[in-house]
Design an enzyme around this catalytic site. Structure first.
Site, PDB file in Angstrom:
ATOM      1  N   GLU A  90      51.956  38.898  79.267  1.00 43.40           N
ATOM      2  CA  GLU A  90      52.635  39.085  80.548  1.00 43.40           C
ATOM      3  C   GLU A  90      51.736  38.762  81.732  1.00 43.40           C
ATOM      4  O   GLU A  90      50.514  38.915  81.673  1.00 43.40           O
ATOM      5  CB  GLU A  90      53.234  40.491  80.657  1.00 43.40           C
ATOM      6  CG  GLU A  90      52.268  41.639  80.519  1.00 43.40           C
ATOM      7  CD  GLU A  90      52.997  42.997  80.615  1.00 43.40           C
ATOM      8  OE1 GLU A  90      53.510  43.467  79.595  1.00 43.40           O
ATOM      9  OE2 GLU A  90      53.044  43.570  81.717  1.00 43.40           O
ATOM     10  N   CYS A 103      48.510  37.863  88.757  1.00 46.24           N
ATOM     11  CA  CYS A 103      47.696  38.692  87.865  1.00 46.24           C
ATOM     12  C   CYS A 103      47.870  38.154  86.450  1.00 46.24           C
ATOM     13  O   CYS A 103      48.977  38.132  85.925  1.00 46.24           O
ATOM     14  CB  CYS A 103      48.172  40.141  87.959  1.00 46.24           C
ATOM     15  SG  CYS A 103      47.382  41.231  86.768  1.00 46.24           S
ATOM     16  N   CYS A 110      44.139  44.128  73.337  1.00 44.67           N
ATOM     17  CA  CYS A 110      42.816  44.488  73.859  1.00 44.67           C
ATOM     18  C   CYS A 110      42.186  45.463  72.870  1.00 44.67           C
ATOM     19  O   CYS A 110      42.882  46.235  72.224  1.00 44.67           O
ATOM     20  CB  CYS A 110      42.992  45.167  75.216  1.00 44.67           C
ATOM     21  SG  CYS A 110      41.438  45.624  76.024  1.00 44.67           S
ATOM     22  N   CYS A 114      41.362  52.074  76.129  1.00 38.38           N
ATOM     23  CA  CYS A 114      41.520  53.045  77.223  1.00 38.38           C
ATOM     24  C   CYS A 114      42.786  53.869  76.983  1.00 38.38           C
ATOM     25  O   CYS A 114      43.832  53.329  76.630  1.00 38.38           O
ATOM     26  CB  CYS A 114      41.596  52.329  78.574  1.00 38.38           C
ATOM     27  SG  CYS A 114      40.081  51.425  78.951  1.00 38.38           S
ATOM     28  N   CYS A 117      46.298  53.142  78.737  1.00 44.85           N
ATOM     29  CA  CYS A 117      46.708  51.739  78.878  1.00 44.85           C
ATOM     30  C   CYS A 117      47.566  51.284  77.702  1.00 44.85           C
ATOM     31  O   CYS A 117      47.217  51.497  76.536  1.00 44.85           O
ATOM     32  CB  CYS A 117      45.468  50.860  78.982  1.00 44.85           C
ATOM     33  SG  CYS A 117      45.846  49.120  79.169  1.00 44.85           S
ATOM     34  N   CYS A 331      50.747  48.407  82.665  1.00 46.05           N
ATOM     35  CA  CYS A 331      50.137  47.205  82.090  1.00 46.05           C
ATOM     36  C   CYS A 331      50.434  47.108  80.598  1.00 46.05           C
ATOM     37  O   CYS A 331      50.148  48.025  79.854  1.00 46.05           O
ATOM     38  CB  CYS A 331      48.626  47.250  82.267  1.00 46.05           C
ATOM     39  SG  CYS A 331      48.117  47.656  83.911  1.00 46.05           S
TER      40      CYS A 331
END
Ligand code: SAH
Length: 344
Positions: A90, A103, A110, A114, A117, A331
Site C-alpha cells: 500500500e 508515502c 516487516c 513493533c 503496527c 499502517c
C-alpha cells in the site's frame, strides 16, 4: 537486476552487452524515468525485436493498482498495488499546500515486530526492488495527473532493513534526468538501526531522517519495539548526533502515543531532556489502534499534556494531523484486510 532499478551507467552497460547502440540506454532510461512508461510495447522508438528480447531478458516489475480509496474530506488517496508475484503493498498520496506527498512502502511486510503496527503481523515477506519503490511514485503521479513533489518512506517495511535498494531508489528518483525530486523533499523513517543511521549519514544525502523513538527510556521502548532490545536509546542518540555533525539537517522524532504505555508526564520530561538543544522536531502520532492488538489511543488531554511539556522545555513539537480520516486505517491494515477478503 531489472533495468528500471539500474543507474544510467549500469543500464548503458546492459544495453551494450546486448549488442545495442549507445543511444539505446538513453531512450530506455527516458521511457522509464521521464515518460513513466513501464511496458516495453509502448516504447515506440525500439524495434519489435528488441522489445521482445527485453520482455524475456528483463521483465519489468509490475506495480498494478488494484484498489483506490479517496478521502472526501481532504483528497488523500490510499492505493493498493499488486506486484508481479501477487503480493499486495500500500501507498498513500496526501495533498498539502506545498505539494503532493507520497508515502511508499519499502518491503512486503516487516520483521521489526513493533507491537502497535499492522505491517509486521505476518513478518517480512520480501524486500521491494528499487523499481518497485519507484513505480509506487510513478503510478500515483500518473493516476492523479499531477506532479509528486515529496516522498516519505514511511509505509510498510523498515527502509534501513532494505538499505541498498533504498539508496538506489533515492538516487534514481532524485536524478535530474528522471523525476528530479529534490533530496530535501524526501524523508526516510527508521525504527533505529544504528549502523545504518551512521552509514546513511556518511552518504551525505540531503534527505530528512526520521527516527521512530516512541519512548526515551529503554525499558519502555522495549515493551513497544523489539528492536529496542538490540540498540539502546543512547546508541540511537549517538548515531543521530553523528548524522547531525555530518549533515546538519533537522531530525524528526516520531512518537506514537499509546494509552498508558508511553504517554506519561514523566516520559515527556525524559524525552525533553534527551532532545535538549538538539536540531530536531518531535512528531506526536496518536496511535491508530489495530484490531489484532489491544493498544488504545492516548486520551486527548494526555496528548495535549505531553505536547505542552515538550513545548515548555523548548522542544519543537507538532501533533500529526490526521489525513483522510474517512478512509483511515493503520499502517498495513488495508493490505491485510484486502488479503483476507475483508475490504468493502
Ligand atoms: N519502519 C519504519 C517506517 C514505517 S512506520 C519506522 O519504524 O520508522 C512509520 C511510522 O508509523 C513509525 O513511526 C511507526 O512506528 C508508526 N506506526 C506504525 N503503526 C502505527 C500505528 N498503528 N499507530 C501509530 N503509529 C504507527
Amino acid at each position: 537486476m531489472d533495468l528500471m532499478s539500474m543507474t544510467f551507467d549500469e543500464l548503458n552497460s546492459a544495453c551494450l552487452d546486448m549488442g545495442e547502440k549507445k543511444f539505446r540506454a538513453k531512450q530506455i532510461y527516458e521511457w522509464f524515468h521521464l515518460k513513466l512508461v513501464s511496458d516495453y510495447d509502448e516504447m515506440s522508438n525500439l524495434s519489435k525485436a528488441l522489445r521482445d528480447k527485453l520482455k524475456t531478458e528483463y521483465p519489468i516489475p509490475g506495480v498494478k493498482e488494484v484498489k483506490r480509496y479517496v478521502s472526501k474530506i481532504d483528497g488523500t488517496m490510499k492505493f493498493l498495488f499488486e506486484l508481479n508475484d501477487g503480493h499486495i503493498i500500500e501507498s498513500v498520496m496526501m495533498r498539502y499546500k506545498h505539494g503532493n506527498s507520497v508515502c511508499i512502502s519499502s518491503q512486503v511486510g516487516c520483521r521489526m515486530g513493533c507491537r502497535f503496527c499492522a505491517s509486521t503481523l505476518d513478518g517480512l515477506i520480501r524486500n521491494l526492488t528499487p523499481s518497485e519503490m519507484l513505480l509506487q511514485v510513478y503510478e500515483i503521479q500518473k493516476a492523479i495527473g499531477e506532479r509528486v513533489s515529496n516522498i516519505v518512506v514511511m509505509g510498510s517495511g523498515e527502509p534501513f532493513d532494505n538499505f541498498d535498494n533504498l539508496i538506489r531508489f533515492i538516487r534514481l528518483v532524485t536524478d535530474e534526468n528522471g523525476l528530479n525530486i529534490s533530496q530535501r523533499n524526501i524523508t526516510v523513517s527508521t525504527c533505529g538501526i544504528v549502523e545504518k543511521i551512521r552509514e546513511f549519514a556518511d552518504l551525505n544525502l540531503q534527505v530528512t531522517l526520521a527516527i521512530s523513538i516512541h519512548a526515551p527510556i529503554d525499558s519502555y521502548r522495549q515493551s513497544l519495539m523489539p528492536i529496542a532490545n538490540k540498540y539502546t536509546v543512547k546508541e540511537i542518540m549517538d548515531a543521530c548526533h553523528y548524522y547531525l555533525e555530518k549533515n546538519n539537517r533537522r531530525i524528526t522524532f516520531e512518537y506514537s502515543l499509546v494509552k498508558g504505555a508511553n504517554d506519561s508526564e514523566e516520559l515527556a520530561i525524559k524525552l525533553s531532556e534527551l532532545l535538549k538543544g538538539m536540531l530536531c522536531h518531535v512528531n506526536l502520532i496518536p496511535v491508530n489502534p489495530i484490531k489484532e492488538r489491544d493498544y488504545e489511543q492516548s486520551e486527548a488531554t494526555h496528548i495535549e499534556r505531553f505536547k505542552n511539556t515538550l513545548e515548555k522545555n523548548h522542544i519543537n513539537v507538532t501533533i500529526r494531523r490526521e489525513m483522510g480520516r474517512d478512509i483511515a486505517a493503520a499502517c498495513g491494515q488495508l493490505r491485510r484486510d484486502y488479503k483476507q477478503g475483508g475490504t468493502s
